[in-house]
Design a protein around this motif. Structure first.
Motif, PDB file in Angstrom:
ATOM      1  N   CYS A 252     -77.616  59.755  55.720  1.00  0.00           N
ATOM      2  CA  CYS A 252     -78.181  58.406  55.644  1.00  0.00           C
ATOM      3  C   CYS A 252     -77.519  57.688  54.474  1.00  0.00           C
ATOM      4  O   CYS A 252     -77.570  58.171  53.335  1.00  0.00           O
ATOM      5  N   ILE A 253     -76.870  56.552  54.757  1.00  0.00           N
ATOM      6  CA  ILE A 253     -76.217  55.749  53.719  1.00  0.00           C
ATOM      7  C   ILE A 253     -76.928  54.410  53.647  1.00  0.00           C
ATOM      8  O   ILE A 253     -76.995  53.672  54.637  1.00  0.00           O
ATOM      9  N   LEU A 254     -77.454  54.125  52.458  1.00  0.00           N
ATOM     10  CA  LEU A 254     -78.238  52.908  52.239  1.00  0.00           C
ATOM     11  C   LEU A 254     -77.601  52.042  51.166  1.00  0.00           C
ATOM     12  O   LEU A 254     -77.182  52.548  50.120  1.00  0.00           O
ATOM     13  N   THR A 255     -77.539  50.740  51.434  1.00  0.00           N
ATOM     14  CA  THR A 255     -77.170  49.754  50.426  1.00  0.00           C
ATOM     15  C   THR A 255     -78.432  48.925  50.156  1.00  0.00           C
ATOM     16  O   THR A 255     -79.425  49.058  50.878  1.00  0.00           O
ATOM     17  N   PRO A 256     -78.414  48.063  49.154  1.00  0.00           N
ATOM     18  CA  PRO A 256     -79.601  47.238  48.920  1.00  0.00           C
ATOM     19  C   PRO A 256     -79.985  46.349  50.109  1.00  0.00           C
ATOM     20  O   PRO A 256     -81.139  45.976  50.252  1.00  0.00           O
ATOM     21  N   ASN A 257     -79.014  46.054  50.983  1.00  0.00           N
ATOM     22  CA  ASN A 257     -79.256  45.117  52.073  1.00  0.00           C
ATOM     23  C   ASN A 257     -79.406  45.728  53.458  1.00  0.00           C
ATOM     24  O   ASN A 257     -79.842  45.053  54.381  1.00  0.00           O
ATOM     25  N   ARG A 258     -78.999  47.010  53.603  1.00  0.00           N
ATOM     26  CA  ARG A 258     -78.996  47.555  54.966  1.00  0.00           C
ATOM     27  C   ARG A 258     -78.859  49.065  54.981  1.00  0.00           C
ATOM     28  O   ARG A 258     -78.481  49.690  53.997  1.00  0.00           O
ATOM     29  N   ILE A 259     -79.145  49.613  56.139  1.00  0.00           N
ATOM     30  CA  ILE A 259     -78.848  51.010  56.417  1.00  0.00           C
ATOM     31  C   ILE A 259     -77.495  51.012  57.120  1.00  0.00           C
ATOM     32  O   ILE A 259     -77.361  50.491  58.229  1.00  0.00           O
ATOM     33  N   LEU A 260     -76.491  51.556  56.463  1.00  0.00           N
ATOM     34  CA  LEU A 260     -75.140  51.535  57.010  1.00  0.00           C
ATOM     35  C   LEU A 260     -74.907  52.695  57.979  1.00  0.00           C
ATOM     36  O   LEU A 260     -74.157  52.561  58.938  1.00  0.00           O
ATOM     37  N   TRP A 261     -75.568  53.821  57.727  1.00  0.00           N
ATOM     38  CA  TRP A 261     -75.356  54.998  58.573  1.00  0.00           C
ATOM     39  C   TRP A 261     -76.636  55.816  58.562  1.00  0.00           C
ATOM     40  O   TRP A 261     -77.235  56.036  57.508  1.00  0.00           O
ATOM     41  N   ASP A 262     -77.041  56.310  59.707  1.00  0.00           N
ATOM     42  CA  ASP A 262     -78.185  57.214  59.788  1.00  0.00           C
ATOM     43  C   ASP A 262     -78.040  58.057  61.048  1.00  0.00           C
ATOM     44  O   ASP A 262     -78.596  57.722  62.097  1.00  0.00           O
ATOM     45  N   SER A 263     -77.263  59.131  60.950  1.00  0.00           N
ATOM     46  CA  SER A 263     -77.083  60.021  62.092  1.00  0.00           C
ATOM     47  C   SER A 263     -76.503  61.351  61.634  1.00  0.00           C
ATOM     48  O   SER A 263     -76.165  61.526  60.462  1.00  0.00           O
ATOM     49  N   GLU A 264     -76.359  62.245  62.573  1.00  0.00           N
ATOM     50  CA  GLU A 264     -75.876  63.584  62.273  1.00  0.00           C
ATOM     51  C   GLU A 264     -74.358  63.613  62.141  1.00  0.00           C
ATOM     52  O   GLU A 264     -73.651  62.897  62.843  1.00  0.00           O
TER      53      GLU A 264
END
Length: 133
Positions: free
Chosen positions: A6-18
């Motif tokens: 899971c990759i999070l920035t202050p504005n969005r979820i950039l990635w959330d998967s296996e």
């Protein structure tokens, strides 16, 4: 086995998967993470994140932050991030040229530090493009 990234920035979820594996640039070194990795927390440097999905590698430009790895879960909190495939090559090269010029004409400690930071970010974006070419 897989990892949940899971990759999070202050504005969005950039990635959330296996994913199968990642290679992450920390402040001290690059680390490879496979399933069942020992739990760690790390400071992320401005640099490239490489992600392996089966036989395919993807790249992302990360602009500094933190990572937590525990129980096959990887959470990355970053100031900003871009997928290499989403970066416009022409714009990235132009931004690099501007950053280099700004560093050459920087006056004083503060301007030099800011120009160096902008240059590192611009180089990372170009590197993310080149890694997928």
């Amino acid at each position: 086995m897989t990892l949940n990234l899971c990759i999070l920035t202050p504005n969005r979820i950039l990635w959330d998967s296996e994913v199968k594996e990642i290679i992450l640039s920390t402040n001290s070194r690059k680390i490879g993470v496979f399933s069942n990795h020992a739990p760690i927390a790390a400071t992320i440097d401005i640099g490239i994140l490489r992600i392996r999905l089966n036989d395919q590698w993807l790249t992302m430009a990360l602009m500094g932050g933190f990572a937590k790895i525990d129980n096959n879960e990887i959470t990355i909190l970053v100031n900003d991030a871009e997928k290499g495939s989403d970066i416009d090559p022409q714009e990235a090269h132009q931004a690099l040229e501007i950053a280099e010029a700004n560093l050459r004409k920087a006056e004083g400690k503060r301007q030099t530090i800011e120009a160096n930071l902008a240059l590192r970010q611009a180089r990372t974006r170009v590197e993310a493009i080149n890694a997928i070419s």
